[in-house]
Write an enzyme that holds these catalytic residues in place. Structure first.
Site, PDB file in Angstrom:
ATOM      1  N   LEU A 726       0.818  -1.209   0.000  1.00 30.34           N
ATOM      2  CA  LEU A 726       0.000   0.000   0.000  1.00 30.34           C
ATOM      3  C   LEU A 726       0.852   1.259   0.000  1.00 30.34           C
ATOM      4  CD1 LEU A 726      -2.708  -1.076   2.608  1.00 30.34           C
ATOM      5  CD2 LEU A 726      -2.832  -1.209   0.119  1.00 30.34           C
ATOM      6  N   GLY A 727       2.051   1.161   0.555  1.00 30.52           N
ATOM      7  CA  GLY A 727       2.908   2.339   0.583  1.00 30.52           C
ATOM      8  C   GLY A 727       4.136   2.110   1.433  1.00 30.52           C
ATOM      9  N   MET A 728       5.061   3.033   1.332  1.00 28.35           N
ATOM     10  CA  MET A 728       6.287   2.985   2.114  1.00 28.35           C
ATOM     11  C   MET A 728       6.534   4.350   2.728  1.00 28.35           C
ATOM     12  SD  MET A 728       8.970   0.695  -0.125  1.00 28.35           S
ATOM     13  CE  MET A 728       8.739   1.633  -1.621  1.00 28.35           C
ATOM     14  N   GLY A 729       7.035   4.336   3.945  1.00 24.82           N
ATOM     15  CA  GLY A 729       7.350   5.581   4.630  1.00 24.82           C
ATOM     16  C   GLY A 729       8.678   5.477   5.338  1.00 24.82           C
ATOM     17  N   SER A 730       8.944   6.472   6.163  1.00 25.77           N
ATOM     18  CA  SER A 730      10.234   6.503   6.853  1.00 25.77           C
ATOM     19  C   SER A 730      10.342   5.438   7.923  1.00 25.77           C
ATOM     20  CB  SER A 730      10.429   7.885   7.490  1.00 25.77           C
ATOM     21  OG  SER A 730       9.387   8.143   8.417  1.00 25.77           O
ATOM     22  N   THR A 731       9.200   4.892   8.342  1.00 22.90           N
ATOM     23  CA  THR A 731       9.234   3.909   9.432  1.00 22.90           C
ATOM     24  C   THR A 731       9.052   2.480   8.958  1.00 22.90           C
ATOM     25  OG1 THR A 731       6.869   4.195   9.825  1.00 22.90           O
ATOM     26  CG2 THR A 731       8.378   5.605  11.066  1.00 22.90           C
ATOM     27  N   GLY A 732       8.589   2.281   7.723  1.00 17.48           N
ATOM     28  CA  GLY A 732       8.404   0.911   7.267  1.00 17.48           C
ATOM     29  C   GLY A 732       7.538   0.827   6.028  1.00 17.48           C
ATOM     30  N   LYS A 748       1.962  -3.092   8.853  1.00 16.11           N
ATOM     31  CA  LYS A 748       3.100  -2.191   8.712  1.00 16.11           C
ATOM     32  C   LYS A 748       4.326  -2.874   9.300  1.00 16.11           C
ATOM     33  CE  LYS A 748       4.698   2.484   9.152  1.00 16.11           C
ATOM     34  NZ  LYS A 748       4.301   3.871   9.302  1.00 16.11           N
ATOM     35  N   ASP A 850       3.383  14.277  14.130  1.00 15.13           N
ATOM     36  CA  ASP A 850       3.699  14.268  12.692  1.00 15.13           C
ATOM     37  C   ASP A 850       2.408  14.275  11.894  1.00 15.13           C
ATOM     38  OD1 ASP A 850       5.601  12.174  10.388  1.00 15.13           O
ATOM     39  OD2 ASP A 850       5.248  14.330  10.434  1.00 15.13           O
TER      40      ASP A 850
END
Length: 1012
Positions: A726-732, A748, A850
């Site tokens: 579904l997506g990627m971010g700075s935490t995982g 996640k 955030d």
């Protein structure tokens, strides 16, 4: 002096004394009547903060003429009106001038004042009691200000008051009792403050009251039955409080009532059985309560009713059959109850019906077959019921229908061909029914259609080729049908298509060439009968993220062009007949998270370098006898041959039979050693990933925060096979995962190394345990946590509509979402309610730290859910706080010198989010100037003429006057939230109340396109 002269002298002296006396009276009378009015106005000007120079024309200098007489020039000052035959001030209007400060006591000198309007400003402090000395007041409007404290006694002095509007302030304490002495009062608005306690029974004594608004406070207790004595009342809004009990049984005595809104007020009990006696009622809004029982049959007597909203209650029984009497009904909303029985056929005969919202009930039987024949139908949502029979043929008879939602029923027969000609249609969802026949030609030609879901039906025959010509279609799902046909050759040519799903649909033949593939980022064609090779033109799909071609009969090689796709993250080619090798280019592809080629006929080595393949599970490659490599613990033939050649060179050219046996034994030993070592390597990798017996890593543990129907093993198995990122971010990385029982969740997987600090991970789990107790409709639910000493995976509820960032700034911008101000408002309010819960109802307080659009997720009904709160806190490191305590453009300015974040920091970030919702712009853009954010840009624009028009997004409805007014109210809230001084920012509880006061008109969604 002779007698005659003396007589004349005394007469002249007498006349002179009389004239002087008259002049003295005139001079003394003028200062008491006129200068005090001037003094009052000048006192106002000096006491009020006026950032935009609203009082620029309040200049007292010209009021003194050369002759010394005073001229009442103030009658020409802006906002001031005088009596037509005298200089007495009768009206003072200072509304909407961005004023602040306080009202001085000198205002009491405006003794002839009839109308006073201070609304739409930022006046502070307790309400000025000097206003109570203005005994001639008829109208008093102090709405949309920041007056605080308990409302003071004394308003009963204004005995001629007709209108009192105090909407949207910060008053506390009980409702003012002495209002009941105002016998001429016709309009009373005390909504949108913090009044608490009960509604006084004396409020039922207003003999002339026509309008009563008490909504949006903290009122409690039962609604007093005395309100039924308001015999002249026409409009009553008392919702968004926390009452106990139900609607008073005496309310049907309100025979002149036209508008009743008690929504979101915690009402219980049943509806009055004789509610039909309120025959003038036009709007009945009782949604979001706990009302039980059946809908009274007498409701059918409300022939003037235009809007009926009883949604989100606990109503049972059938929909009354007497709906045919409601000839004026335009909106019917009964969603979210437990209604049963059939939908009355009379619903299809209502001449003005525009909106039908009946989803999430237990309704059975067919839809009224005349529904839509009135040419006025705009939207229908009857999803999640048990409806049967055919879809009515005339739903789009007037070509105005823009939303048709029928999913999760038992509807049968073929699709009406007329729907394929409905050019107004934007959203079409009929999945999970029993519809059959073929999909009519024409849906792809609908110029406004953006979302179409035909999945899980019994459609067969040709797939219409016009889908490839769609101009706005973004989502197309035809999965789980029985077409038995091939895909149209032009299927990838739809210019805006982003998601195409046709899994399990008995599709045969070739995969069409991907030439023309422009916007697609997800292709799902698994579980079909495709039997060609994968076209090399797939390289044209430059935005592709997910490709699933598993469970087909595809042949040929894996095109190396797949490895060149710049954003590809998930590939599933498993269970086909593919041959050849895995292209070595994949080892240079850093975006891939999931890669599955199991059960094919591939040969050769699995690339062992790069960042992808060494981290994959062996199950991604099993079922290919010709594959070899370290990940399978199966050495490749070339490596074995090389090792054998070295051994041979170490021996003499001629050996005896014993020597040959010895060589074979050595070779066998070497092979056994390689096998054992490879097995242990495989087992170590497997245990490291899935929690085997390695004591250093430890077993997997599932911490559940509510009852779950799956285990840690189910999650791990699904994660090993899933390709739905579904997506990627700075935490995982966040994955979509379907559990064995059918539940869809979001997983996640936090970034982390095997040798990560154990104490830090324990801190993560401890904080997750706290967050697991968070329960709020606007917070994404944390279902549980899977962890061992190497890895942590957080399990969340799945949000199907993505995030706010995509809707505001992504590919959907300017289309269905952006034209819907009601949706924007709903999202803004939902986020505020979620953050308010974290700040005011959690112990200890949780600060998000955030808040930004990408962390605001949207469920199936576009309800906002705040996500990732506290995650930055969960993964704290010893690095500077600036690394984790927010995102650039959303961080409060005080962070630079305090290096701390608290509730006020969240409120600043929320204000930035509001500005993005209103403007459609990102928090940081080049047009704002070097080093400037959207906050700087907005503040600069509000200071110039027509600057607000440059701020508000025309795609959000700003071109419509009523919508623009509501957007400006929200803009004011955003400016308050982004005040540079943290102390000047409102609490999130204040923000929620201010937003509730600025709620859009309920008829907006249906009329915004037509009116604007």
């Amino acid at each position: 002096m002779n007698p005659d002269s003396a007589f004349l002298f005394f007469v002249a002296l007498f006349l002179l004394l009389i004239i002087n006396s008259v002049l003295l009276q005139l001079v003394s009378a003028t200062p008491t009547a006129l200068p005090f009015q001037l003094l009052s106005l000048l006192s106002l000007k000096s006491a009020i903060k006026d950032p935009f120079s609203s009082f620029h024309d309040w200049d007292p200098t010209p009021t003194f003429t050369k002759s010394g007489f005073q001229d009442p020039i103030w009658c020409s000052w802006s906002g001031v009106e005088c009596h037509p035959n005298s200089p007495e001030i009768t009206s003072l209007d200072l509304s909407r001038r961005n004023l602040s400060g306080y009202i001085p006591s000198e205002i009491k000198y405006l003794t002839s004042l009839i109308h006073l309007n201070l609304s739409g400003n930022s006046f502070l402090g307790p309400f000025p009691t000097a206003i109570f000395d203005l005994s001639h007041l008829r109208t008093l409007d102090i709405s949309h200000n920041n007056f605080t404290s308990i409302f003071p006694p004394g308003i009963s002095k204004l005995k001629f008051l007709n209108v009192f509007n105090a909407y949207s302030n910060n008053f506390t304490g009980p409702l003012p009792l002495d209002l009941a002495h105002l016998h001429f009062l016709e309009r009373l608005n005390l909504g949108g403050s913090y009044f608490n306690g009960r509604i006084p029974g004396s409020y039922g004594g207003f003999s002339r009251l026509k309008y009563l608004h008490l909504a949006g406070n903290i009122l409690e207790g039962q609604i007093p039955e005395q309100l039924a004595y308001l015999t002249q009342i026409e409009r009553m809004e008392i919702g968004y409080n926390t009452f106990s009990g139900g609607i008073p049984s005496e309310f049907p005595l309100l025979l002149n009532l036209k508008y009743l809104d008690i929504a979101g007020a915690n009402l219980s009990g049943t509806l009055p059985w004789d509610i039909g006696n309120m025959t003038k009622l036009q709007n009945l809004l009782l949604f979001k309560n706990r009302i039980t029982g059946e809908i009274p049959q007498s409701l059918g007597k409300l022939e003037a009713l235009e809007e009926l909203d009883l949604s989100e209650n606990q109503l049972t029984g059938a929909i009354p059959s007497d709906l045919y009497n409601m000839k004026e009904l335009t909106e019917l909303s009964l969603m979210g109850n437990d209604l049963s029985g059939e939908i009355p056929e009379a619903l299809g005969d209502l001449p003005n019906l525009a909106s039908v919202q009946l989803w999430n009930n237990s309704l059975t039987g067919p839809l009224p077959q005349k529904l839509g024949s009135n040419d006025k139908l705009l939207q229908v949502d009857v999803s999640s019921n048990m409806l049967t029979g055919p879809i009515p043929p005339n739903l789009c008879h007037g070509n105005k229908l823009f939303k048709l939602i029928l999913f999760s029923n038992k509807l049968e027969h073929e699709l009406p061909a007329s729907l394929a000609n409905c050019t107004s249609l934007t959203r079409f969802r009929i999945q999970n029914n029993r519809l059959n026949g073929s999909i009519p030609y024409g849906f792809g030609l609908l110029e406004n259609l953006t979302f179409a879901d035909f999945s899980n039906n019994n459609f067969s025959g040709e797939i219409p080729a016009d889908f490839g010509n769609a101009v706005r279609l973004q989502y197309l799902n035809i999965s789980q049908n029985a077409f038995g046909a091939s895909l149209p050759e032009n299927i990838w040519n739809s210019t805006r298509l982003e998601i195409f799903s046709a899994s399990s649909s008995e599709i045969v033949g070739d995969i069409p060439d991907f030439i023309g593939c422009r916007s697609i980022y997800k292709i799902e064609l698994q579980e079909n009968n495709l039997n060609s090779s994968i076209p090399w033109t797939i390289g044209h799909c430059e935005k592709l993220l997910t490709l699933n071609l598993s469970l087909n009969s595809l042949t040929g090689i894996i095109p190396w062009e797949i490895s060149t796709l710049p954003s590809i993250t998930a590939i599933d080619l498993s269970r086909n007949l593919l041959t050849g090798t895995i292209p070595s280019n994949f080892q240079n592809c850093s975006t891939i998270e999931s890669f599955n080629v199991s059960y094919n006929m591939l040969t050769g080595p699995i690339p062992s370098t790069g960042t992808i393949f060494p981290g994959l599970h062996p199950s991604s490659f099993i079922g290919n006898d010709g594959l070899c490599g370290e990940i399978l613990a199966k050495p490749c033939a070339a490596d074995t041959l090389t090792a054998g050649a070295i051994e041979v060179r170490q021996q003499q050219p001629r050996r005896t039979a014993g020597a040959i046996v010895w060589i074979m034994a050595v070779a066998f030993g070497i092979g056994l050693f390689v096998l054992v070592a490879g097995t242990r390597c495989f087992q170590a990798k497997y245990n490291r990933r899935f929690g085997g017996g390695d004591e250093e890593i430890g077993p997997w543990k599932l911490t559940a925060f509510q009852r779950l129907n799956f285990t840690a093993e189910d999650v791990l198995e699904c994660m090993a096979m899933t390709d739905k990122i579904l997506g990627m971010g700075s935490t995982g990385t966040v994955y979509k995962a379907e559990m064995p029982g059918g539940e869809i969740i979001a997983v996640k997987k936090l970034w982390g190394k095997y040798k990560e600090n154990i104490r830090r991970r324990r801190g993560v789990l401890a904080e997750v345990d706290v967050l697991g107790n968070v329960r709020h409709r606007n917070i994404v639910r944390l279902l549980g946590c899977c962890s061992n000493r190497e890895c942590t995976m957080l399990l969340y509820e799945y949000m199907p509509n993505g995030n706010l960032d995509d809707l505001l700034h992504g590919k959907n911008k300017g289309e269905n979402f952006c034209a819907d101000w009601m949706t924007r408002y709903k999202i803004a309010l939902g986020v505020a309610q979620g953050i308010c819960y974290l700040h005011h109802d959690c112990d200890p307080v949780i600060v998000h730290r955030d808040l930004k659009p990408s962390n605001i997720l949207l469920d199936g009904e576009m309800e906002a859910r705040v996500a990732d709160f506290g995650v930055a806190k969960l993964i704290q490191t010893d690095e500077s706080m600036s690394v984790i305590a927010g995102s650039y453009g959303y961080i409060a300015p005080e962070y630079a010198y305090t290096l701390q974040v608290d509730e006020k920091s969240d409120i600043y970030s929320y204000g930035v989010v509001l500005m993005e919702i209103l403007s459609g712009k990102r928090s940081v853009e080049s047009e704002f100037g070097d080093g400037n954010s959207i906050v700087d840009w907005v503040r600069s624009k509000v200071k110039i003429k027509d600057g607000i028009n440059q701020i508000l997004d025309s795609n959000g409805g700003a071109s419509c006057a009523s919508v623009k007014e509501e957007m400006v109210q929200m803009l004011r809230i955003s400016l308050l939230c982004t005040s540079r001084n943290p102390a000047d920012r409102p609490s999130m509880r204040d923000v929620v109340l201010m937003l509730q006061e600025a709620k859009p008109k309920r008829k907006l969604p249906g009329n915004v396109v037509a009116e604007c």
